[in-house]
Design a protein around this motif. Sequence first.
Motif, PDB file in Angstrom:
ATOM      1  N   GLU A   1      -1.911  -7.609  10.622  1.00 39.44           N
ATOM      2  CA  GLU A   1      -3.214  -8.144  10.221  1.00 39.44           C
ATOM      3  C   GLU A   1      -4.147  -8.344  11.383  1.00 39.44           C
ATOM      4  OE1 GLU A   1      -2.074 -11.189   6.655  1.00 39.44           O
ATOM      5  OE2 GLU A   1      -3.303 -11.946   8.292  1.00 39.44           O
TER       6      GLU A   1
ATOM      7  N   VAL B   1       3.768  -6.557   7.567  1.00 39.32           N
ATOM      8  CA  VAL B   1       2.312  -6.504   7.402  1.00 39.32           C
ATOM      9  C   VAL B   1       1.692  -6.750   8.772  1.00 39.32           C
ATOM     10  CG1 VAL B   1       0.329  -7.725   6.412  1.00 39.32           C
ATOM     11  CG2 VAL B   1       2.318  -7.206   4.977  1.00 39.32           C
TER      12      VAL B   1
ATOM     13  N   LYS C   1      -1.725  -9.495  -0.238  1.00 38.07           N
ATOM     14  CA  LYS C   1      -2.846  -8.686   0.262  1.00 38.07           C
ATOM     15  C   LYS C   1      -3.343  -7.732  -0.834  1.00 38.07           C
ATOM     16  CE  LYS C   1      -3.919  -9.159   4.218  1.00 38.07           C
ATOM     17  NZ  LYS C   1      -4.797 -10.210   4.819  1.00 38.07           N
TER      18      LYS C   1
ATOM     19  N   TYR D   1      -5.746  -5.334   6.977  1.00 36.23           N
ATOM     20  CA  TYR D   1      -4.300  -5.243   7.184  1.00 36.23           C
ATOM     21  C   TYR D   1      -3.772  -3.843   6.925  1.00 36.23           C
ATOM     22  CZ  TYR D   1      -3.396  -4.778   2.174  1.00 36.23           C
ATOM     23  OH  TYR D   1      -3.345  -4.320   0.891  1.00 36.23           O
TER      24      TYR D   1
END
Length: 420
Positions: free
Chosen positions: A184, A182, A107, A120
Amino acid sequence: MNILILGSGGREHSLAWAAMQNPKCDKLIVAPGNAGIALIAECARLDIEDGGAVAEFAGENNIDLVIIGPEAPLAAGVADRLREAGFAVFGPSAAAARLEASKSFTKEICDAAGAPTAAYGHFSTAEDAKDYLRTQSLPIVVKADGLAAGKGVIIAETLAEADAAIDDMFGGAFGGAGAEVVIEEFMQGEEASFFVLCDGTTVLPIGTAQDHKRVGAGDTGPNTGGMGAYSPAPVLTDAIAEKALNEIIRPTMDEMTRRGTPYQGVLYAGLMIENGAPRLVEYNVRFGDPECQVLMLRLGAQALDLIHACADGRLNGAQVNWADDHAMTVVMAAKGYPGGYHKGDAIHGLNGLPNDSFSVMFHAGTASKNGKVVANGGRVLNATARGATLQEARDRAYGLLDQIDWPGGFCRPDIGWRAL
Ligand code: AMP
Ligand code: GLY
């Protein structure tokens, strides 16, 4: 040329098959290999995540080119050790393999490269992750940062599900892979995979594919490593492929070079396509399994020349010669997969199958026992075929499976439904 391939699945069987189609291949060793690979190459026992051991083995066997199939040895730095020892290697360094091994790294690279992808947040505590969650809309995607064998992604429809996923990840359900998380935005659209070779400078597209991740007909049930795939992916038109190259893949490769960690190997970009625009879902730093099987059947012997040119930094000027064809692979898995399954059943019907440039039964989780081929994994066989149309490829692939006698196995009946 003496070649060593690392890995043991259908992906590696198809890589070995393509290498053997090419007269430049003198000796081929696959470590550890499987029962199908053993019919076309020498199989060797070797700890493929131990770079020192692989380099020593390659030296003893006068290997000229090492092709690394799975992600684990790449993330463990096996390509680095081999390059230090002077071998031509197909596969990225550990630093470049972070494009698969760390979702937050990918990312960050996308941000730096301006590559379109889902919005994210990246967290190292459950509290922060849950606070962020409450500022976002549902559904939402929760991902373990590290390698989790394809299982570290939860698409949560409710806050409670997302909270539970966060607790699981920080609670160690995915080991070290879940130490960071993470979160998203959920992207709508149709998924397709785009494969390019990169030698650190030149990017060469080598094909597109779509796979079926869910275990059940109609794309239902739990996620798997992939129950089948076909190539090309009709949704990835030339115009969308060009956009993906210019907006996502080339900027990523440039950013990796700028950071002093140029990318060398195959890059598998998972794309979400909506209204003619591609966005990045994920990168993998290896061929997909079973996507590799359809790509290899379509490329044939030239795959080895392209892989060799990639490892040598000679992709500039390399060309892919396309037949206007289609390929499909259908996975036959052990009943129970992706949950618990039984190993050791004998598989009958493998002898006498057509085996030519149109139809090949690649082996995935097989072993040989007392002269018989037995099931030795979740995904066991990959019936792979090529034709002038996808329908023709489909009929040939399912035709191969019709001849298999293995009551403990199953396959999806509808691979390719979206495109047919
Ligand atoms: P990954 O391991 O990142 O490829 O995720 C596994 C699968 O989850 C992908 O192939 C997608 O089907 C789905 N997925 C991952 N991220 C997203 C996202 N942001 N939006 C929608 N689906 C996603
Ligand atoms: N078939 C999906 C993968 O190899 O990651």
